[in-house]
Design an enzyme around this catalytic site. Structure first.
Site, PDB file in Angstrom:
ATOM      1  N   TYR A 165      -8.357  16.045  -6.800  1.00 41.60           N
ATOM      2  CA  TYR A 165      -7.574  15.191  -7.707  1.00 41.60           C
ATOM      3  C   TYR A 165      -6.649  16.069  -8.561  1.00 41.60           C
ATOM      4  O   TYR A 165      -5.461  15.753  -8.742  1.00 41.60           O
ATOM      5  CB  TYR A 165      -8.529  14.385  -8.599  1.00 41.60           C
ATOM      6  CG  TYR A 165      -7.866  13.461  -9.596  1.00 41.60           C
ATOM      7  CD1 TYR A 165      -7.424  12.193  -9.224  1.00 41.60           C
ATOM      8  CD2 TYR A 165      -7.684  13.853 -10.925  1.00 41.60           C
ATOM      9  CE1 TYR A 165      -6.823  11.340 -10.146  1.00 41.60           C
ATOM     10  CE2 TYR A 165      -7.084  13.015 -11.857  1.00 41.60           C
ATOM     11  CZ  TYR A 165      -6.661  11.761 -11.466  1.00 41.60           C
ATOM     12  OH  TYR A 165      -6.055  10.926 -12.382  1.00 41.60           O
ATOM     13  N   THR A 181     -10.670   3.026 -18.276  1.00 39.50           N
ATOM     14  CA  THR A 181     -10.349   2.159 -17.134  1.00 39.50           C
ATOM     15  C   THR A 181     -11.464   2.283 -16.093  1.00 39.50           C
ATOM     16  O   THR A 181     -12.340   3.152 -16.195  1.00 39.50           O
ATOM     17  CB  THR A 181      -9.033   2.588 -16.457  1.00 39.50           C
ATOM     18  OG1 THR A 181      -9.249   3.840 -15.801  1.00 39.50           O
ATOM     19  CG2 THR A 181      -7.885   2.699 -17.444  1.00 39.50           C
ATOM     20  N   ASN A 200       2.383   4.475 -10.312  1.00 47.07           N
ATOM     21  CA  ASN A 200       1.090   4.531 -10.989  1.00 47.07           C
ATOM     22  C   ASN A 200      -0.092   4.555 -10.022  1.00 47.07           C
ATOM     23  O   ASN A 200      -1.160   5.054 -10.371  1.00 47.07           O
ATOM     24  CB  ASN A 200       1.007   3.292 -11.899  1.00 47.07           C
ATOM     25  CG  ASN A 200      -0.362   3.057 -12.467  1.00 47.07           C
ATOM     26  OD1 ASN A 200      -0.767   3.728 -13.412  1.00 47.07           O
ATOM     27  ND2 ASN A 200      -1.093   2.098 -11.902  1.00 47.07           N
ATOM     28  N   LYS A 223      -2.552  15.917  -8.666  1.00 48.04           N
ATOM     29  CA  LYS A 223      -1.787  15.629  -9.886  1.00 48.04           C
ATOM     30  C   LYS A 223      -0.874  16.806 -10.262  1.00 48.04           C
ATOM     31  O   LYS A 223       0.227  16.601 -10.801  1.00 48.04           O
ATOM     32  CB  LYS A 223      -2.737  15.264 -11.029  1.00 48.04           C
ATOM     33  CG  LYS A 223      -3.420  13.897 -10.843  1.00 48.04           C
ATOM     34  CD  LYS A 223      -2.409  12.732 -10.784  1.00 48.04           C
ATOM     35  CE  LYS A 223      -3.075  11.379 -10.786  1.00 48.04           C
ATOM     36  NZ  LYS A 223      -2.113  10.262 -10.716  1.00 48.04           N
ATOM     37  N   ASP A 243       0.882  -1.166   0.000  1.00 52.36           N
ATOM     38  CA  ASP A 243       0.000   0.000   0.000  1.00 52.36           C
ATOM     39  C   ASP A 243       0.920   1.217   0.000  1.00 52.36           C
ATOM     40  O   ASP A 243       1.705   1.400   0.952  1.00 52.36           O
ATOM     41  CB  ASP A 243      -0.876  -0.038   1.265  1.00 52.36           C
ATOM     42  CG  ASP A 243      -1.870   1.112   1.328  1.00 52.36           C
ATOM     43  OD1 ASP A 243      -1.558   2.211   0.836  1.00 52.36           O
ATOM     44  OD2 ASP A 243      -2.958   0.900   1.896  1.00 52.36           O
ATOM     45  N   VAL A 244       0.841   2.030  -1.044  1.00 54.51           N
ATOM     46  CA  VAL A 244       1.828   3.111  -1.200  1.00 54.51           C
ATOM     47  C   VAL A 244       1.697   4.201  -0.136  1.00 54.51           C
ATOM     48  O   VAL A 244       2.574   5.052  -0.016  1.00 54.51           O
ATOM     49  CB  VAL A 244       1.776   3.752  -2.609  1.00 54.51           C
ATOM     50  CG1 VAL A 244       2.149   2.744  -3.681  1.00 54.51           C
ATOM     51  CG2 VAL A 244       0.413   4.398  -2.875  1.00 54.51           C
TER      52      VAL A 244
HETATM   53  N1  LIG Z   1      -8.115   6.451 -16.551  1.00 55.27           N
HETATM   54  C1  LIG Z   1      -7.913   7.728 -16.800  1.00 55.27           C
HETATM   55  O1  LIG Z   1      -8.682   8.357 -17.535  1.00 55.27           O
HETATM   56  C2  LIG Z   1      -6.695   8.425 -16.242  1.00 55.27           C
HETATM   57  C3  LIG Z   1      -6.421   9.712 -16.716  1.00 55.27           C
HETATM   58  C4  LIG Z   1      -5.329  10.385 -16.206  1.00 55.27           C
HETATM   59  C5  LIG Z   1      -4.512   9.789 -15.282  1.00 55.27           C
HETATM   60  N2  LIG Z   1      -4.797   8.542 -14.825  1.00 55.27           N
HETATM   61  C6  LIG Z   1      -3.877   7.957 -13.843  1.00 55.27           C
HETATM   62  O2  LIG Z   1      -3.453   6.688 -14.311  1.00 55.27           O
HETATM   63  C7  LIG Z   1      -3.069   5.884 -13.177  1.00 55.27           C
HETATM   64  C8  LIG Z   1      -3.735   4.526 -13.282  1.00 55.27           C
HETATM   65  O3  LIG Z   1      -5.148   4.697 -13.172  1.00 55.27           O
HETATM   66  P1  LIG Z   1      -6.185   3.779 -13.948  1.00 55.27           P
HETATM   67  O4  LIG Z   1      -6.973   4.656 -14.817  1.00 55.27           O
HETATM   68  O5  LIG Z   1      -5.478   2.631 -14.524  1.00 55.27           O
HETATM   69  O6  LIG Z   1      -7.172   3.359 -12.756  1.00 55.27           O
HETATM   70  P2  LIG Z   1      -7.266   2.087 -11.848  1.00 55.27           P
HETATM   71  O7  LIG Z   1      -7.520   0.884 -12.695  1.00 55.27           O
HETATM   72  O8  LIG Z   1      -8.225   2.420 -10.773  1.00 55.27           O
HETATM   73  O9  LIG Z   1      -5.782   1.936 -11.259  1.00 55.27           O
HETATM   74  C9  LIG Z   1      -5.364   2.513 -10.072  1.00 55.27           C
HETATM   75  C10 LIG Z   1      -4.641   1.437  -9.292  1.00 55.27           C
HETATM   76  O10 LIG Z   1      -4.054   2.019  -8.121  1.00 55.27           O
HETATM   77  C11 LIG Z   1      -4.254   1.117  -7.054  1.00 55.27           C
HETATM   78  N3  LIG Z   1      -4.193   1.804  -5.778  1.00 55.27           N
HETATM   79  C12 LIG Z   1      -5.042   2.745  -5.297  1.00 55.27           C
HETATM   80  N4  LIG Z   1      -4.664   3.119  -4.077  1.00 55.27           N
HETATM   81  C13 LIG Z   1      -3.552   2.395  -3.770  1.00 55.27           C
HETATM   82  C14 LIG Z   1      -2.691   2.330  -2.651  1.00 55.27           C
HETATM   83  N5  LIG Z   1      -2.895   3.105  -1.568  1.00 55.27           N
HETATM   84  N6  LIG Z   1      -1.637   1.484  -2.698  1.00 55.27           N
HETATM   85  C15 LIG Z   1      -1.426   0.704  -3.771  1.00 55.27           C
HETATM   86  N7  LIG Z   1      -2.206   0.712  -4.860  1.00 55.27           N
HETATM   87  C16 LIG Z   1      -3.262   1.547  -4.857  1.00 55.27           C
HETATM   88  C17 LIG Z   1      -5.613   0.512  -7.312  1.00 55.27           C
HETATM   89  O11 LIG Z   1      -5.717  -0.700  -6.595  1.00 55.27           O
HETATM   90  P3  LIG Z   1      -7.033  -1.141  -5.817  1.00 55.27           P
HETATM   91  O12 LIG Z   1      -7.809  -1.930  -6.831  1.00 55.27           O
HETATM   92  O13 LIG Z   1      -6.519  -1.945  -4.679  1.00 55.27           O
HETATM   93  O14 LIG Z   1      -7.750   0.109  -5.379  1.00 55.27           O
HETATM   94  C18 LIG Z   1      -5.589   0.327  -8.814  1.00 55.27           C
HETATM   95  O15 LIG Z   1      -5.045  -0.933  -9.165  1.00 55.27           O
HETATM   96  C19 LIG Z   1      -3.446   6.688 -11.939  1.00 55.27           C
HETATM   97  O16 LIG Z   1      -2.305   7.382 -11.464  1.00 55.27           O
HETATM   98  C20 LIG Z   1      -4.464   7.683 -12.471  1.00 55.27           C
HETATM   99  O17 LIG Z   1      -4.575   8.840 -11.669  1.00 55.27           O
HETATM  100  C21 LIG Z   1      -5.879   7.836 -15.280  1.00 55.27           C
END
Ligand SMILES: NC(=O)c1ccc[n+]([C@@H]2O[C@H](COP(=O)([O-])OP(=O)(O)OC[C@H]3O[C@@H](n4cnc5c(N)ncnc54)[C@H](OP(=O)(O)O)[C@@H]3O)[C@@H](O)[C@H]2O)c1
Length: 248
Positions: A153, A188, A87, A157, A60-61
């Site tokens: 958020y 996602t 990430n 960021k 857990d980060v």
């Molecule tokens: N999707 C978009 O449109 C988008 C756009 C811009 C930026 N991003 C960024 O891209 C990155 C990946 O997001 P994603 O879209 O792929 O969403 P996601 O599938 O929800 O991935 C986020 C991951 O982070 C994990 N996580 C959350 N809190 C944590 C913690 N305290 N310790 C360890 N792991 C933790 C989650 O695990 P759990 O399942 O255990 O919660 C999940 O596997 C993030 O940094 C997000 O802000 C996404």
């Protein structure tokens, strides 16, 4: 690339998962990290099916002991750390500023900012010992533009992009590059939770000049590039992989 050791936080879903698959298919040794053992072990097994040496490590980060152990176990297993992808993140409490509380702000910052800081602290420690490494923090288009009803958020960021540039300056002479990749709206689970309704999602897509959501695999391609030797003179950079969302 084939012998590189890659660590990915929050790597069990979405962009992190696609990044783990992309590196594994290139023959890298991959440590995929997250909070759910069963999902993590299944992903590590899938990564091994591509010929990669892969391990899952629970972390857990938000917890420094977890992050320290994650880096130390990576070194113990593979002997070094070449590439780290920070990430893990949460969309946090989406809503108007008037609904925010000290607790809701802290919850988002604990993962999205403190988690990145703790990860970089221990990754830099490991990389400085070898005099090389590449760190990629995952930001967002909202790391450099605003979004109504997502102020916390967005603030987190923006912090990630500032930290990325600052630490890049700190460690440049240690042979460590630090960059960020800023995805635009990407298909996602986080995007579905963030938008809440199909109408909100469609409205967001309408803001993307290329006219569609990104795929996790497309963001992963940007991460693999900026981590690679082809990007060896790039540090302190924010790479948008966003279909033009930042340009609009
Ligand atoms: N999707 C978009 O449109 C988008 C756009 C811009 C930026 N991003 C960024 O891209 C990155 C990946 O997001 P994603 O879209 O792929 O969403 P996601 O599938 O929800 O991935 C986020 C991951 O982070 C994990 N996580 C959350 N809190 C944590 C913690 N305290 N310790 C360890 N792991 C933790 C989650 O695990 P759990 O399942 O255990 O919660 C999940 O596997 C993030 O940094 C997000 O802000 C996404």
């Amino acid at each position: 690339m084939s012998t590189q050791v890659v660590l990915i936080t929050g790597g069990l879903t979405g962009i992190g998962r696609a990044t783990a698959v992309a590196f594994a298919k290139k023959g890298a040794k991959v440590v995929v990290s997250g909070r759910r053992d069963e999902v993590g072990e299944a992903l590590a097994k899938e990564l091994r099916s591509f010929g990669s040496e892969a391990e899952f490590i629970n972390a857990d980060v938000r917890k420094e002991d977890d992050v320290r152990a994650l880096v130390d176990k990576t070194i113990a297993r593979f002997g070094r750390l070449d590439i780290a992808v920070n990430n893990a993140a949460t969309e946090g409490a989406v809503g108007p500023i008037t609904d925010q509380t000290a607790e809701s702000v802290a919850a988002t910052f604990d993962t999205n900012v403190v988690g990145v800081v703790l990860s970089m602290k221990h990754e830099v420690r490991a990389m400085q010992a070898r005099g090389s490494g590449s760190i990629i923090n995952i930001s967002s288009t909202y790391g450099h533009k605003g979004a109504a009803y997502a102020s916390i958020y967005v603030a987190a960021k923006h912090a990630v992009e500032g930290i990325t540039k600052s630490v890049a300056l700190e460690v440049a002479t240690s042979g460590i590059r630090v960059n960020a990749v800023s995805p635009g709206p990407t298909d996602t689970g986080m995007l579905t939770r963030f938008t809440g309704t199909a109408e909100n999602k469609a409205a967001l897509v309408a803001q993307v000049p290329l006219g569609r959501l990104g795929l996790s695999e497309e963001v992963a391609d940007g991460i693999v590039f900026i981590a690679s030797d082809e990007a060896r003179f790039i540090t302190g950079h924010i790479l948008s992989v966003d279909g033009g969302h930042s340009a609009a």
